[in-house]
Motif scaffolding. Structure first.
Motif, PDB file in Angstrom:
ATOM      1  N   ALA A 152       0.846  -1.137  -0.013  1.00 48.03           N
ATOM      2  CA  ALA A 152      -0.043   0.093  -0.075  1.00 48.03           C
ATOM      3  C   ALA A 152       0.960   1.283  -0.074  1.00 48.03           C
ATOM      4  CB  ALA A 152      -0.791  -0.027   1.207  1.00 48.03           C
ATOM      5  N   LEU A 153       2.154   1.331   0.642  1.00 47.69           N
ATOM      6  CA  LEU A 153       2.924   2.166   0.517  1.00 47.69           C
ATOM      7  C   LEU A 153       3.727   2.543  -0.522  1.00 47.69           C
ATOM      8  CD1 LEU A 153       4.119   2.107   4.434  1.00 47.69           C
ATOM      9  CD2 LEU A 153       2.407   4.038   3.264  1.00 47.69           C
ATOM     10  N   ALA A 154       3.803   1.367  -1.471  1.00 47.44           N
ATOM     11  CA  ALA A 154       4.754   1.354  -2.609  1.00 47.44           C
ATOM     12  C   ALA A 154       4.506   2.172  -3.880  1.00 47.44           C
ATOM     13  CB  ALA A 154       4.931  -0.162  -2.938  1.00 47.44           C
ATOM     14  N   HIS A 155       4.077   3.374  -3.604  1.00 47.44           N
ATOM     15  CA  HIS A 155       3.791   4.356  -4.650  1.00 47.44           C
ATOM     16  C   HIS A 155       4.064   5.827  -4.288  1.00 47.44           C
ATOM     17  CE1 HIS A 155       1.609   6.546  -7.539  1.00 47.44           C
ATOM     18  NE2 HIS A 155       1.448   5.535  -8.431  1.00 47.44           N
ATOM     19  N   LYS A 203       4.104  10.541  -0.851  1.00 53.64           N
ATOM     20  CA  LYS A 203       3.792  12.080  -0.604  1.00 53.64           C
ATOM     21  C   LYS A 203       2.691  12.303   0.348  1.00 53.64           C
ATOM     22  CE  LYS A 203       5.065  14.274  -4.859  1.00 53.64           C
ATOM     23  NZ  LYS A 203       4.470  14.709  -6.236  1.00 53.64           N
ATOM     24  N   ILE A 204       1.389  11.444   0.382  1.00 52.88           N
ATOM     25  CA  ILE A 204       0.464  11.755   1.001  1.00 52.88           C
ATOM     26  C   ILE A 204       0.774  11.404   2.677  1.00 52.88           C
ATOM     27  CG2 ILE A 204      -1.678  10.818   1.794  1.00 52.88           C
ATOM     28  CD1 ILE A 204      -2.358  10.462  -1.239  1.00 52.88           C
ATOM     29  N   ILE A 205       1.463  10.403   2.785  1.00 56.23           N
ATOM     30  CA  ILE A 205       2.094  10.137   4.306  1.00 56.23           C
ATOM     31  C   ILE A 205       2.806  11.170   4.809  1.00 56.23           C
ATOM     32  CG2 ILE A 205       3.110   8.525   5.661  1.00 56.23           C
ATOM     33  CD1 ILE A 205       0.395   7.506   4.784  1.00 56.23           C
ATOM     34  N   GLY A 206       3.799  11.937   3.988  1.00 56.68           N
ATOM     35  CA  GLY A 206       4.484  12.697   4.365  1.00 56.68           C
ATOM     36  C   GLY A 206       3.873  14.068   4.640  1.00 56.68           C
ATOM     37  N   CYS A 224      -7.651  17.997   5.166  1.00 51.99           N
ATOM     38  CA  CYS A 224      -8.702  17.922   4.434  1.00 51.99           C
ATOM     39  C   CYS A 224      -8.326  17.662   2.831  1.00 51.99           C
ATOM     40  CB  CYS A 224      -9.604  19.218   4.408  1.00 51.99           C
ATOM     41  SG  CYS A 224     -10.346  19.512   5.864  1.00 51.99           S
ATOM     42  N   VAL A 225      -9.042  16.845   2.185  1.00 53.67           N
ATOM     43  CA  VAL A 225      -8.825  16.250   0.923  1.00 53.67           C
ATOM     44  C   VAL A 225      -8.363  17.465   0.051  1.00 53.67           C
ATOM     45  CG1 VAL A 225      -9.771  15.352  -1.027  1.00 53.67           C
ATOM     46  CG2 VAL A 225     -10.411  14.353   1.232  1.00 53.67           C
ATOM     47  N   LYS A 226      -9.066  18.527   0.017  1.00 46.21           N
ATOM     48  CA  LYS A 226      -8.694  19.568  -1.031  1.00 46.21           C
ATOM     49  C   LYS A 226      -7.505  20.193  -0.718  1.00 46.21           C
ATOM     50  CE  LYS A 226     -10.208  24.240  -2.344  1.00 46.21           C
ATOM     51  NZ  LYS A 226     -10.917  25.558  -2.193  1.00 46.21           N
ATOM     52  N   LEU A 240       0.007  18.827  -2.840  1.00 42.86           N
ATOM     53  CA  LEU A 240       0.995  17.726  -3.488  1.00 42.86           C
ATOM     54  C   LEU A 240       0.820  18.049  -5.108  1.00 42.86           C
ATOM     55  CD1 LEU A 240      -0.326  14.699  -1.706  1.00 42.86           C
ATOM     56  CD2 LEU A 240       1.739  16.171  -1.126  1.00 42.86           C
ATOM     57  N   ASP A 241       0.151  18.939  -5.538  1.00 45.83           N
ATOM     58  CA  ASP A 241       0.084  19.287  -7.029  1.00 45.83           C
ATOM     59  C   ASP A 241      -0.216  17.990  -7.740  1.00 45.83           C
ATOM     60  OD1 ASP A 241       0.134  21.142  -9.119  1.00 45.83           O
ATOM     61  OD2 ASP A 241       2.039  20.602  -9.379  1.00 45.83           O
ATOM     62  N   LEU A 242      -1.374  17.109  -7.347  1.00 46.15           N
ATOM     63  CA  LEU A 242      -1.919  16.313  -8.102  1.00 46.15           C
ATOM     64  C   LEU A 242      -3.309  16.391  -8.182  1.00 46.15           C
ATOM     65  CD1 LEU A 242      -0.138  13.285  -5.683  1.00 46.15           C
ATOM     66  CD2 LEU A 242       0.734  13.947  -8.133  1.00 46.15           C
ATOM     67  N   PRO A 243      -3.629  15.651  -9.387  1.00 41.36           N
ATOM     68  CA  PRO A 243      -5.031  15.886  -9.875  1.00 41.36           C
ATOM     69  C   PRO A 243      -6.098  15.285  -8.784  1.00 41.36           C
ATOM     70  CG  PRO A 243      -3.769  14.999 -11.547  1.00 41.36           C
ATOM     71  CD  PRO A 243      -2.974  14.786 -10.634  1.00 41.36           C
ATOM     72  N   GLN A 244      -7.067  15.730  -8.382  1.00 41.42           N
ATOM     73  CA  GLN A 244      -7.905  15.478  -7.371  1.00 41.42           C
ATOM     74  C   GLN A 244      -8.363  14.115  -7.681  1.00 41.42           C
ATOM     75  OE1 GLN A 244     -11.634  14.871  -7.500  1.00 41.42           O
ATOM     76  NE2 GLN A 244     -11.676  14.394  -5.358  1.00 41.42           N
ATOM     77  N   PRO A 245      -8.918  13.434  -8.636  1.00 39.68           N
ATOM     78  CA  PRO A 245      -9.230  11.974  -8.865  1.00 39.68           C
ATOM     79  C   PRO A 245      -8.047  11.123  -8.386  1.00 39.68           C
ATOM     80  CG  PRO A 245      -9.857  13.095 -10.839  1.00 39.68           C
ATOM     81  CD  PRO A 245      -9.079  14.129  -9.969  1.00 39.68           C
ATOM     82  N   ASN A 246      -6.924  11.315  -8.885  1.00 42.22           N
ATOM     83  CA  ASN A 246      -5.637  10.655  -8.323  1.00 42.22           C
ATOM     84  C   ASN A 246      -5.300  10.651  -6.876  1.00 42.22           C
ATOM     85  OD1 ASN A 246      -5.438  10.671 -11.245  1.00 42.22           O
ATOM     86  ND2 ASN A 246      -3.197  11.159 -11.015  1.00 42.22           N
ATOM     87  N   VAL A 247      -5.577  11.643  -6.022  1.00 42.90           N
ATOM     88  CA  VAL A 247      -5.560  11.696  -4.923  1.00 42.90           C
ATOM     89  C   VAL A 247      -6.492  11.090  -4.030  1.00 42.90           C
ATOM     90  CG1 VAL A 247      -5.687  13.363  -2.768  1.00 42.90           C
ATOM     91  CG2 VAL A 247      -4.227  13.926  -4.743  1.00 42.90           C
ATOM     92  N   SER A 248      -7.783  11.022  -4.795  1.00 41.08           N
ATOM     93  CA  SER A 248      -8.824  10.339  -4.283  1.00 41.08           C
ATOM     94  C   SER A 248      -8.734   8.933  -4.082  1.00 41.08           C
ATOM     95  CB  SER A 248     -10.081  10.764  -4.744  1.00 41.08           C
ATOM     96  OG  SER A 248     -10.572  12.127  -4.610  1.00 41.08           O
ATOM     97  N   GLN A 249      -8.103   8.338  -5.428  1.00 40.05           N
ATOM     98  CA  GLN A 249      -8.036   6.880  -5.370  1.00 40.05           C
ATOM     99  C   GLN A 249      -6.974   6.482  -4.407  1.00 40.05           C
ATOM    100  OE1 GLN A 249      -6.266   5.887  -9.340  1.00 40.05           O
ATOM    101  NE2 GLN A 249      -6.639   3.809  -8.975  1.00 40.05           N
ATOM    102  N   HIS A 250      -5.867   7.325  -4.454  1.00 43.42           N
ATOM    103  CA  HIS A 250      -4.672   7.156  -3.440  1.00 43.42           C
ATOM    104  C   HIS A 250      -4.980   6.994  -2.188  1.00 43.42           C
ATOM    105  CE1 HIS A 250      -1.602   6.288  -6.432  1.00 43.42           C
ATOM    106  NE2 HIS A 250      -1.778   7.452  -6.824  1.00 43.42           N
TER     107      HIS A 250
END
Length: 108
Positions: free
Chosen positions: A32-35, A40-43, A51-53, A59-69
């Motif tokens: 689960a951590l191997a991405h 970045k999210i853990i850091g 909050c998600v936003k 992290l300058d990542l697309p919102q759908p990608n962040v939601s998936q991770h």
């Protein structure tokens, strides 16, 4: 920073390598951590609940990608979340995941 070397006797003294349930549980945690995005999210969450936003903006990542991770990390019990009205905030629930992250940054 030099790490203390573990002698073979100290390593063998642990019986965890024989415990299939323990091995499976920790392999799932590592998977689960191997991405890079999940690390970045853990850091980012290592400083506390966010909050998600704020997570996807920082992290300058697309919102759908962040939601998936976030979903992967939540489903593996690494993250917890709290709904505050229409806002969802995440925090690190699994101390072992945070310890792994700290160990990784310590090695740099």
């Amino acid at each position: 920073m030099a790490r203390k070397k573990v002698s073979p006797e100290e390593f063998i003294d642990s019986e965890h390598w024989k415990d299939e349930e323990w091995l499976e549980e920790n392999a799932e945690l590592l998977k689960a951590l191997a991405h890079p995005s999940r690390l970045k999210i853990i850091g980012f969450l290592s400083s506390g609940k966010q909050c998600v936003k704020h997570i996807w903006e920082a992290l300058d990542l697309p919102q759908p990608n962040v939601s998936q991770h976030l979903s992967v990390l939540r489903n593996k019990g690494i993250l917890g979340y709290k709904r505050e009205g229409s806002i969802v905030c995440y925090y690190i629930k699994n101390k072992k995941a945070l310890d792994i992250y700290k160990l990784l940054i310590e090695e740099d």
